[in-house]
Write an enzyme that holds these catalytic residues in place. Structure first.
Site, short mmCIF file in Angstrom:
data_model
loop_
_atom_site.label_atom_id
_atom_site.label_comp_id
_atom_site.label_asym_id
_atom_site.label_seq_id
_atom_site.Cartn_x
_atom_site.Cartn_y
_atom_site.Cartn_z
N ASN A 189 0.82 -1.22 0.00
CA ASN A 189 0.00 0.00 0.00
C ASN A 189 0.85 1.27 0.00
O ASN A 189 0.57 2.22 -0.72
CB ASN A 189 -0.94 0.00 1.21
CG ASN A 189 -1.89 -1.19 1.17
OD1 ASN A 189 -1.98 -1.86 0.15
ND2 ASN A 189 -2.60 -1.43 2.26
N HIS A 246 -16.65 36.76 -29.81
CA HIS A 246 -17.82 36.05 -30.38
C HIS A 246 -17.53 35.51 -31.77
O HIS A 246 -18.45 35.34 -32.57
CB HIS A 246 -19.05 36.96 -30.44
CG HIS A 246 -19.33 37.72 -29.18
ND1 HIS A 246 -20.19 37.27 -28.22
CD2 HIS A 246 -18.81 38.88 -28.71
CE1 HIS A 246 -20.21 38.15 -27.21
NE2 HIS A 246 -19.38 39.12 -27.48
N SER A 297 -7.32 12.76 -48.04
CA SER A 297 -8.58 12.02 -48.01
C SER A 297 -8.48 10.81 -48.92
O SER A 297 -7.82 10.87 -49.96
CB SER A 297 -9.71 12.93 -48.46
OG SER A 297 -10.79 12.17 -48.96
N LYS A 354 -7.99 17.12 -51.05
CA LYS A 354 -8.03 17.47 -49.63
C LYS A 354 -6.69 17.47 -48.93
O LYS A 354 -5.82 16.65 -49.21
CB LYS A 354 -8.95 16.49 -48.89
CG LYS A 354 -10.39 16.60 -49.30
CD LYS A 354 -11.09 17.72 -48.55
CE LYS A 354 -11.45 17.22 -47.18
NZ LYS A 354 -12.06 18.27 -46.40
N ASN A 362 -6.01 17.94 -44.88
CA ASN A 362 -6.77 18.14 -43.64
C ASN A 362 -5.87 18.37 -42.42
O ASN A 362 -4.81 17.77 -42.32
CB ASN A 362 -7.66 16.93 -43.37
CG ASN A 362 -8.71 16.74 -44.45
OD1 ASN A 362 -9.24 17.71 -44.99
ND2 ASN A 362 -9.00 15.50 -44.78
N GLU A 374 -6.88 18.62 -35.13
CA GLU A 374 -8.18 18.05 -34.75
C GLU A 374 -8.02 16.99 -33.66
O GLU A 374 -8.84 16.91 -32.74
CB GLU A 374 -8.86 17.41 -35.96
CG GLU A 374 -9.34 18.42 -36.99
CD GLU A 374 -9.79 17.72 -38.25
OE1 GLU A 374 -10.98 17.50 -38.41
OE2 GLU A 374 -8.92 17.36 -39.08
N TYR A 403 -6.51 2.12 2.51
CA TYR A 403 -6.35 1.58 1.16
C TYR A 403 -7.53 0.69 0.79
O TYR A 403 -8.04 -0.07 1.62
CB TYR A 403 -5.04 0.78 1.04
CG TYR A 403 -4.89 0.15 -0.33
CD1 TYR A 403 -4.35 0.87 -1.39
CD2 TYR A 403 -5.30 -1.16 -0.58
CE1 TYR A 403 -4.23 0.31 -2.66
CE2 TYR A 403 -5.18 -1.72 -1.84
CZ TYR A 403 -4.65 -0.98 -2.88
OH TYR A 403 -4.54 -1.53 -4.13
N LYS A 425 -4.10 3.87 -11.98
CA LYS A 425 -2.98 3.98 -12.91
C LYS A 425 -3.39 4.10 -14.36
O LYS A 425 -2.70 4.73 -15.17
CB LYS A 425 -2.06 2.78 -12.73
CG LYS A 425 -1.27 2.83 -11.45
CD LYS A 425 -0.72 1.46 -11.09
CE LYS A 425 -0.84 1.15 -9.63
NZ LYS A 425 -2.18 1.18 -9.05
N1 ARG Z 1 -1.42 -3.48 -7.28
C1 ARG Z 1 -1.91 -2.77 -6.15
C2 ARG Z 1 -2.34 -1.37 -6.53
O1 ARG Z 1 -1.97 -0.93 -7.55
C3 ARG Z 1 -0.85 -2.66 -5.11
C4 ARG Z 1 -1.37 -2.55 -3.74
C5 ARG Z 1 -2.06 -3.80 -3.37
N2 ARG Z 1 -2.37 -3.87 -2.00
C6 ARG Z 1 -3.20 -4.79 -1.49
N3 ARG Z 1 -3.39 -4.78 -0.23
N4 ARG Z 1 -3.78 -5.69 -2.23
O2 ARG Z 1 -3.06 -0.71 -5.83
#
Ligand code: ARG
Length: 456
Positions: free
Chosen positions: A110, A156, A277, A283, A285, A290, A317, A325
């Protein structure tokens, strides 16, 4: 493969659960940071007499070997070992034996994962800051080159007043300067060591968190272990900064799309940064611009995704947090790519100065100049506005521009108007005269260019 936590289990984990709970497929990106953190941790354990110096040295050596294997693409990441932390730790134990099993003393995944993300984001934030700086330098170079290019300024999306192209470009430079500031400021809160909070409550072992903080370049160690493993504010903050930054890029991208239309005809983007295109042979573009505009949606979505992920989570946690992530990594990749491609596209862009200048003079864009001329002759501004409005209306009826109206006619709207009004109707003169601080006159814009040359 035996799991590091298998002691209290009598049955094997279902394969379905292994593939559902794994994060190694995406958190392997954190391997460098994980190893760096572990080496610092092992040093501290040895310094505190929790493990021997010998064991710490074996751990460091083993981890460096693992790093080399990962770098070379020779490391086998295993799903059944869940994440980057257990993958590396299990391999270390396999390699060096008993000492490897001591690495996880006085820490938990954690605090470990919180550490890895902080180390990762610190690096990436610095990278993003340097990309913003690069884009600013590019903008500054173009602004300097175009100090005499006049274009219509808009409100505007209607022509409003003539401005310098440099001034318009420096507006973006200013916007991303604030982005840079926000990212830099976020580093203050990011740069706090979470390791040593352990699972949530600290440890009974005699650790030295300040030592680890110093070792890893953190300002301080976090002060509340429960908060430490629960906190993802730094990630939310990073995403917020990214959202504002990409919002700015999307506005710039949108203008480039508009400006490159036949209707505007202000710029041409180089062939290398446009696409064609598959059906319409003529074209060309502005897809890059974009897509920068389009990717903004993704980054906003990522912020919402993390905010929603964290909403209502009880301390401390929770496994939900593993999902942090995905939006984070996607944002880092997307924002870096957008900054890079915008920066690369700009130098090859050509500006149609004639077209910009011609349109700057159309559409009664110097009407405010007449009103301010009248003010200088003692007419109260509200009256001057009204008089000028009448002049504009008359020109619209006659289908002429402001400079085409005769002095006699002008005098019929206000007797104070003399022939000295005509020079003020020239867009270049209009721009030159807007020399209030921060205004569009070359004198002011040059001051800003000078200032930026110093800062950048
Ligand atoms: N892979 C987990 C995460 O990204 C790591 C922490 C996991 N901790 C646990 N008590 N299962 O959060």
């Amino acid at each position: 493969m035996k799991k590091p936590w298998s002691g209290r289990f009598t049955h094997k984990t279902s394969g379905l659960v292994e593939s559902f709970t794994e994060s190694i497929s995406f958190d392997k990106r954190l391997w460098r940071h994980d190893i760096r953190g572990s080496i610092a941790h092992a040093k501290m354990l040895a310094k505190q007499g929790i493990i021997t110096a010998r064991e710490a040295a074996a751990i460091e050596k083993g981890l460096l070997e693992i790093a080399a294997e990962i770098e070379a693409g020779k490391f086998r990441f295993r799903n059944e070992l869940e994440d980057i932390h257990m993958n590396i730790e299990a391999e270390l134990a396999r390699k060096i034996g008993p000492a490897g099993k001591k690495l996880h003393t006085a820490r938990s995944r954690n605090d470990q994962v919180a550490l890895d993300i902080r180390l990762y984001l610190r690096e990436e934030t610095e990278d993003i800051i340097s990309r913003i700086l690069q884009l600013q330098k590019t903008l500054l170079t173009i602004a300097e080159k175009h100090i005499d290019t006049i274009m219509p300024g808009y409100t505007h999306l209607q022509r409003a007043q003539p401005v310098l192209l440099s001034h318009h470009l420096l507006a973006y430079l200013e916007m991303i300067e604030r982005d840079k500031g926000r990212f830099m400021d976020s580093l203050k809160r990011l740069n706090v060591l979470p390791l040593g909070a352990c699972a949530l409550a600290g440890t009974t072992l005699p650790t030295d968190r300040a030592f680890v903080a110093k070792e890893l370049g953190f300002k301080t160690a976090s002060a509340n272990s429960i908060d430490t493993v629960s906190d993802r504010d730094f990630a939310v903050e990073f995403l917020s900064c990214a959202c504002i930054c990409i919002m700015h890029l999307s506005r710039f991208a949108e203008e480039l799309v508009l400006w490159s239309t036949e209707e505007f005809g202000f710029i041409e983007i180089s062939d290398a940064f446009t696409t064609g295109s598959s059906i319409m042979p003529q074209k060309k573009n502005p897809d890059v611009a974009e897509l920068v505009r389009g990717k903004t949606g993704r980054i906003y979505g990522n912020l919402m995704s993390l905010l929603t992920l964290m909403k209502g989570l009880p301390l401390s946690y929770n496994r939900d947090m593993q999902e942090d992530k995905i939006p984070l990594f996607d944002t880092v990749d997307t924002l870096k790519a957008c900054l890079e491609v915008m920066n690369a596209m700009l130098p090859g862009m050509t500006f149609n100065k004639q077209r910009m200048a011609a349109t700057a003079g159309q559409g009664y864009s110097t009407a405010t100049d007449i009103a301010e001329y009248l003010v200088k002759k003692g007419v109260p501004f509200r009256e001057a506005h009204e008089i000028t409005g009448k002049i504009v209306l008359d020109c619209i009826k006659k289908k002429i521009e402001l400079h085409e109206i005769s002095l006699k006619e002008l005098k019929s709207f206000s007797p104070v108007i003399g022939k000295d009004v005509f020079p003020t109707l020239d867009p270049a003169a209009s721009v030159r005269a807007r020399s209030s601080y921060g205004g569009t006159s070359p004198s002011q814009v040059l001051k800003q260019i000078k200032r930026y040359k110093k800062i950048l």
